[in-house]
Design an enzyme around this catalytic site. Structure first.
Site, PDB file in Angstrom:
ATOM      1  N   CYS A  78      -9.107  11.042   9.861  1.00 21.52           N
ATOM      2  CA  CYS A  78      -8.805  12.101   8.895  1.00 21.52           C
ATOM      3  C   CYS A  78      -7.936  11.484   7.811  1.00 21.52           C
ATOM      4  O   CYS A  78      -6.796  11.098   8.087  1.00 21.52           O
ATOM      5  CB  CYS A  78      -8.083  13.273   9.574  1.00 21.52           C
ATOM      6  N   GLY A  79      -8.472  11.390   6.600  1.00 21.65           N
ATOM      7  CA  GLY A  79      -7.786  10.667   5.526  1.00 21.65           C
ATOM      8  C   GLY A  79      -6.588  11.419   4.974  1.00 21.65           C
ATOM      9  O   GLY A  79      -5.471  10.876   4.896  1.00 21.65           O
ATOM     10  N   ASN A 179     -15.634   8.255  10.582  1.00 26.25           N
ATOM     11  CA  ASN A 179     -16.296   9.526  10.898  1.00 26.25           C
ATOM     12  C   ASN A 179     -17.516   9.652   9.996  1.00 26.25           C
ATOM     13  O   ASN A 179     -17.594   9.020   8.956  1.00 26.25           O
ATOM     14  CB  ASN A 179     -15.317  10.698  10.715  1.00 26.25           C
ATOM     15  N   HIS A 181     -20.479  10.794   7.385  1.00 25.98           N
ATOM     16  CA  HIS A 181     -20.583  11.534   6.119  1.00 25.98           C
ATOM     17  C   HIS A 181     -21.997  11.444   5.565  1.00 25.98           C
ATOM     18  O   HIS A 181     -22.609  10.362   5.609  1.00 25.98           O
ATOM     19  CB  HIS A 181     -19.601  10.974   5.098  1.00 25.98           C
ATOM     20  N   GLU A 230     -16.866  20.339   5.956  1.00 23.15           N
ATOM     21  CA  GLU A 230     -16.410  19.417   6.998  1.00 23.15           C
ATOM     22  C   GLU A 230     -16.957  19.786   8.380  1.00 23.15           C
ATOM     23  O   GLU A 230     -16.991  20.971   8.759  1.00 23.15           O
ATOM     24  CB  GLU A 230     -14.880  19.388   7.086  1.00 23.15           C
ATOM     25  N   CYS A 239     -11.190  16.625   1.250  1.00 24.41           N
ATOM     26  CA  CYS A 239     -11.498  15.818   2.441  1.00 24.41           C
ATOM     27  C   CYS A 239     -11.280  14.353   2.063  1.00 24.41           C
ATOM     28  O   CYS A 239     -11.997  13.831   1.190  1.00 24.41           O
ATOM     29  CB  CYS A 239     -12.946  16.058   2.872  1.00 24.41           C
ATOM     30  N   GLY A 242     -14.021  12.103   3.102  1.00 26.04           N
ATOM     31  CA  GLY A 242     -15.164  12.523   2.292  1.00 26.04           C
ATOM     32  C   GLY A 242     -15.098  11.962   0.884  1.00 26.04           C
ATOM     33  O   GLY A 242     -16.124  11.579   0.301  1.00 26.04           O
TER      34      GLY A 242
HETATM   35  N1  LIG Z   1     -13.833  17.043   9.688  1.00 26.01           N
HETATM   36  C1  LIG Z   1     -13.714  15.584   9.850  1.00 26.01           C
HETATM   37  C2  LIG Z   1     -12.275  15.207  10.266  1.00 26.01           C
HETATM   38  C3  LIG Z   1     -11.248  15.503   9.169  1.00 26.01           C
HETATM   39  C4  LIG Z   1     -11.530  14.752   7.900  1.00 26.01           C
HETATM   40  C5  LIG Z   1     -10.831  15.247   6.635  1.00 26.01           C
HETATM   41  N2  LIG Z   1      -9.958  16.366   6.755  1.00 26.01           N
HETATM   42  C6  LIG Z   1     -10.165  14.077   5.889  1.00 26.01           C
HETATM   43  O1  LIG Z   1      -9.193  14.298   5.163  1.00 26.01           O
HETATM   44  O2  LIG Z   1     -10.703  12.949   6.027  1.00 26.01           O
HETATM   45  C7  LIG Z   1     -14.724  15.116  10.914  1.00 26.01           C
HETATM   46  O3  LIG Z   1     -15.079  15.919  11.789  1.00 26.01           O
HETATM   47  O4  LIG Z   1     -15.122  13.950  10.843  1.00 26.01           O
END
Ligand SMILES: N[C@H](CCC[C@H](N)C(=O)O)C(=O)O
Length: 301
Positions: A78-79, A179, A181, A230, A239, A242
């Site tokens: 989570c960035g 994660n 994308h 997300e 995100c 993201g």
């Molecule tokens: N929902 C994302 C995790 C949080 C990512 C997001 N909040 C960020 O800032 O990178 C996932 O399931 O891979």
């Protein structure tokens, strides 16, 4: 049980931060869901847990960083949370160093507090191989655009065949920042069908662990607008991973230069990537403590 927490946000992506450096809280997925619930709990997109580094990794990292989505599921990265994590450990005196090494399920990242209050995070390298995402492209048409392979994804539900969904297939870039994308180009982020197709892409059967769905509008070679539906949280105001994923896909397609301002509903993130396979992605943005609190959590299975 009563637990203390800190509410934080990074570009409007909001978090409950828990400190397990002295002792574990023994929370279940149901507890994480309740903490994230905006009516029955505190309310957050993700729950971030601070832990000391396991003995086996001592010397490689300073802290361990555990992330749960609002749906209770644990995820790799989570960035926006990484910036808040660094702000938290510094403000709480858990670290005296402005730059720390943080162990996540996706590997080690390095947040550094900046003099202007923002935080810059070395987010590691993007991973492009389908098995690294994970992504199963079987049966999908593909095209090469510059250095990016794009896939034609029918946004339909679990079946992935668009049954019951009147949406055209979309060309997506697929990349992991630890994660998964799926990033598509749109003429207008504001007009993008995020609420309609985001949930369908998130659960498309070509992504066995689901996926975060990004909608990127390229404004110029140094500027994009981005919205992300997300995995496990729905559309968030920003995100971080993201933003990294969208920019590296844009750079590979030859649409963006090495430093890009990413405008999200929650604020500005700046992403830098030199474009080489060994180059890490740098993300810079805000990290804000909103309030401290204490919550009574019921015993939950
Ligand atoms: N929902 C994302 C995790 C949080 C990512 C997001 N909040 C960020 O800032 O990178 C996932 O399931 O891979």
């Amino acid at each position: 049980m009563q637990i203390d927490f800190t509410k934080m946000q990074g570009a409007g992506n909001d978090f409950v931060v828990l400190d397990e450096t002295r002792q574990g809280l023994g929370l279940t997925e149901a507890h994480y869901r309740m903490l994230a619930d905006r009516h029955f709990g505190v309310g957050a997109d993700q729950i971030l847990t601070v832990r000391s580094v396991p003995v086996a990794q001592q010397g490689q990292a300073d802290f361990e960083y555990i992330i749960h989505n609002a749906d209770g599921g644990e995820v790799e990265q989570c960035g926006n949370g990484a910036r808040c994590f660094a702000r938290y450990v510094f403000d709480k005196g858990l670290s005296t160093q402005p730059c720390i090494r943080v162990l996540t399920k996706a590997g080690i990242i390095e947040p550094a507090l900046q003099p202007d209050g923002r935080v810059t995070v070395k987010m590691g390298r993007p991973r492009w191989q389908p098995e690294q995402i994970p992504f199963d492209p079987a049966g999908l048409a593909s095209e090469q655009v510059g250095g990016l392979t794009r896939w034609l994804l029918p946004p339909g539900g679990e079946e992935g065949d668009g049954r019951g969904a009147a949406f055209e297939p979309v060309w997506i870039g697929v990349v992991s920042m630890g994660n998964p994308h799926a990033v598509q180009l749109v003429a207008s982020a504001e007009a993008a069908p995020v609420a309609q197709t985001g949930p369908l892409i998130e659960r498309n059967h070509h992504f066995p662990q689901r996926v975060n769905a990004g909608y990127m509008e390229v404004v110029d070679r140094h500027t994009i607008r981005l919205r992300v539906y997300e995995r496990g949280a729905g559309e968030t105001l920003a995100c971080g991973t993201g933003a990294c994923a969208a920019v590296v896909c844009g750079i590979r397609q030859g649409l963006l230069d090495a430093r890009v301002d990413v405008h999200t509903h929650g604020g500005l993130l700046t992403i830098e990537w030199a474009g080489g396979d060994m180059d890490e992605v740098l993300m810079t943005g805000p990290a804000v403590t909103v309030f401290e609190g204490r919550i009574n959590l019921p015993d939950l299975p």
